[in-house]
Design a protein around this motif. Structure first.
Motif, PDB file in Angstrom:
ATOM      1  N   ALA A 194       0.828  -1.195   0.000  1.00 50.55           N
ATOM      2  CA  ALA A 194       0.000   0.000   0.000  1.00 50.55           C
ATOM      3  C   ALA A 194       0.865   1.248   0.000  1.00 50.55           C
ATOM      4  CB  ALA A 194      -0.903   0.001   1.224  1.00 50.55           C
ATOM      5  N   GLN A 195       0.346   2.304  -0.597  1.00 56.55           N
ATOM      6  CA  GLN A 195       1.022   3.591  -0.560  1.00 56.55           C
ATOM      7  C   GLN A 195       0.189   4.535   0.298  1.00 56.55           C
ATOM      8  OE1 GLN A 195       1.800   4.939  -4.528  1.00 56.55           O
ATOM      9  NE2 GLN A 195       2.975   3.131  -5.037  1.00 56.55           N
ATOM     10  N   PHE A 196       0.846   5.509   0.929  1.00 52.90           N
ATOM     11  CA  PHE A 196       0.129   6.415   1.817  1.00 52.90           C
ATOM     12  C   PHE A 196       0.739   7.803   1.739  1.00 52.90           C
ATOM     13  CE2 PHE A 196       3.628   4.857   4.293  1.00 52.90           C
ATOM     14  CZ  PHE A 196       3.982   5.896   5.137  1.00 52.90           C
ATOM     15  N   THR A 204       9.377   6.491   9.168  1.00 54.05           N
ATOM     16  CA  THR A 204       9.705   5.207   8.565  1.00 54.05           C
ATOM     17  C   THR A 204       9.842   4.171   9.669  1.00 54.05           C
ATOM     18  OG1 THR A 204      12.075   5.633   8.667  1.00 54.05           O
ATOM     19  CG2 THR A 204      10.963   6.213   6.614  1.00 54.05           C
ATOM     20  N   GLY A 205       9.787   2.900   9.301  1.00 51.80           N
ATOM     21  CA  GLY A 205       9.956   1.827  10.268  1.00 51.80           C
ATOM     22  C   GLY A 205       8.640   1.380  10.855  1.00 51.80           C
ATOM     23  N   ARG A 234       7.965   2.664   4.824  1.00 52.25           N
ATOM     24  CA  ARG A 234       9.259   2.998   4.239  1.00 52.25           C
ATOM     25  C   ARG A 234       9.072   3.937   3.047  1.00 52.25           C
ATOM     26  NH1 ARG A 234      10.884  -2.573   1.114  1.00 52.25           N
ATOM     27  NH2 ARG A 234       9.398  -2.352  -0.562  1.00 52.25           N
ATOM     28  N   GLN A 235      10.181   4.593   2.693  1.00 56.40           N
ATOM     29  CA  GLN A 235      10.274   5.374   1.467  1.00 56.40           C
ATOM     30  C   GLN A 235      11.703   5.213   0.969  1.00 56.40           C
ATOM     31  OE1 GLN A 235       9.679   9.639   1.658  1.00 56.40           O
ATOM     32  NE2 GLN A 235       9.122   9.696  -0.491  1.00 56.40           N
ATOM     33  N   LYS A 236      11.844   4.608  -0.192  1.00 56.22           N
ATOM     34  CA  LYS A 236      13.174   4.340  -0.736  1.00 56.22           C
ATOM     35  C   LYS A 236      13.776   5.610  -1.317  1.00 56.22           C
ATOM     36  CE  LYS A 236      12.045  -0.368  -2.062  1.00 56.22           C
ATOM     37  NZ  LYS A 236      11.866  -1.287  -3.192  1.00 56.22           N
ATOM     38  N   VAL A 286       3.644   1.080   2.825  1.00 55.03           N
ATOM     39  CA  VAL A 286       3.433   0.360   4.075  1.00 55.03           C
ATOM     40  C   VAL A 286       3.126  -1.093   3.713  1.00 55.03           C
ATOM     41  CG1 VAL A 286       0.976   0.948   4.225  1.00 55.03           C
ATOM     42  CG2 VAL A 286       2.231   0.360   6.282  1.00 55.03           C
ATOM     43  N   TYR A 287       3.724  -2.015   4.475  1.00 54.74           N
ATOM     44  CA  TYR A 287       3.480  -3.432   4.224  1.00 54.74           C
ATOM     45  C   TYR A 287       3.483  -4.195   5.542  1.00 54.74           C
ATOM     46  CZ  TYR A 287       8.575  -3.817   4.608  1.00 54.74           C
ATOM     47  OH  TYR A 287       9.867  -3.756   5.049  1.00 54.74           O
ATOM     48  N   ALA A 288       2.863  -5.377   5.530  1.00 55.23           N
ATOM     49  CA  ALA A 288       2.828  -6.237   6.708  1.00 55.23           C
ATOM     50  C   ALA A 288       4.002  -7.197   6.642  1.00 55.23           C
ATOM     51  CB  ALA A 288       1.514  -7.000   6.763  1.00 55.23           C
ATOM     52  N   TYR A 289       4.757  -7.263   7.725  1.00 57.68           N
ATOM     53  CA  TYR A 289       5.936  -8.115   7.801  1.00 57.68           C
ATOM     54  C   TYR A 289       5.575  -9.390   8.549  1.00 57.68           C
ATOM     55  CZ  TYR A 289      10.590  -9.702   9.153  1.00 57.68           C
ATOM     56  OH  TYR A 289      11.708 -10.447   9.342  1.00 57.68           O
ATOM     57  N   GLU A 290       5.777 -10.523   7.903  1.00 58.27           N
ATOM     58  CA  GLU A 290       5.538 -11.807   8.548  1.00 58.27           C
ATOM     59  C   GLU A 290       6.770 -12.680   8.369  1.00 58.27           C
ATOM     60  OE1 GLU A 290       1.864 -13.748   7.780  1.00 58.27           O
ATOM     61  OE2 GLU A 290       0.794 -11.858   7.565  1.00 58.27           O
ATOM     62  N   LYS A 291       7.398 -13.034   9.461  1.00 54.64           N
ATOM     63  CA  LYS A 291       8.611 -13.834   9.434  1.00 54.64           C
ATOM     64  C   LYS A 291       8.247 -15.306   9.231  1.00 54.64           C
ATOM     65  CE  LYS A 291      12.874 -14.338  11.986  1.00 54.64           C
ATOM     66  NZ  LYS A 291      13.901 -13.478  11.503  1.00 54.64           N
ATOM     67  N   ARG A 292       8.987 -15.992   8.354  1.00 58.77           N
ATOM     68  CA  ARG A 292       8.744 -17.401   8.079  1.00 58.77           C
ATOM     69  C   ARG A 292       9.386 -18.264   9.166  1.00 58.77           C
ATOM     70  NH1 ARG A 292      10.325 -20.333   2.358  1.00 58.77           N
ATOM     71  NH2 ARG A 292       9.768 -22.447   2.936  1.00 58.77           N
TER      72      ARG A 292
END
Length: 126
Positions: free
Chosen positions: A2-4, A14-15, A26-28, A45-51
């Motif tokens: 998603a962008q915001f 960020t973070g 984040r913003q690159k 913005v994104y959802a972080y899910e660790k494997r």
């Protein structure tokens, strides 16, 4: 992803909001090889899910791809950080040319703004 947009007061946000938050913002920034910034990407913005690799290990194909990618990343890091590397100047020229709009012989018309990402892409396609 998603962008915001943000208000002026929290433009540089960020973070993650907290240690346990799954959402990452984040913003690159896009850099020339010498470190100068020449542009910024959208705010994302994104959802972080660790494997969980114990419960869900890599397949043999995933492991082979991981090993190839690891080797390419190590070589790209050596090239990007060492101006005396035999391929450094070639990569700088190719990166600058593709930023100006000239298609790269390996990557075609795909434009990659980050120098390190460009080197990795060229190496993985070779």
């Amino acid at each position: 992803m998603a962008q915001f947009t943000t208000e002026a007061g929290i433009d540089g946000l960020t973070g993650k909001f907290s240690k346990h938050s799954r959402l990452v913002m984040r913003q690159k920034e896009w850099h020339y090889p010498d470190g100068r910034v020449f542009g910024c990407g959208p705010k994302e913005v994104y959802a972080y899910e660790k494997r969980d690799y114990k419960r869900d290990p890599r397949t043999p194909a995933e492991q082979a791809q991981y090993e190839r990618w690891k080797a390419v990343c190590q070589e790209a890091s050596r090239i990007a950080k060492d101006p005396n590397h035999p391929r450094y100047q070639e990569m700088v020229e190719r990166h600058a040319a593709q930023l100006r709009g000239k298609p790269d012989p390996v990557l075609g018309k795909k434009r990659i703004c980050q120098f390190g990402n460009f080197v990795r892409a060229v190496l993985i396609h070779e």
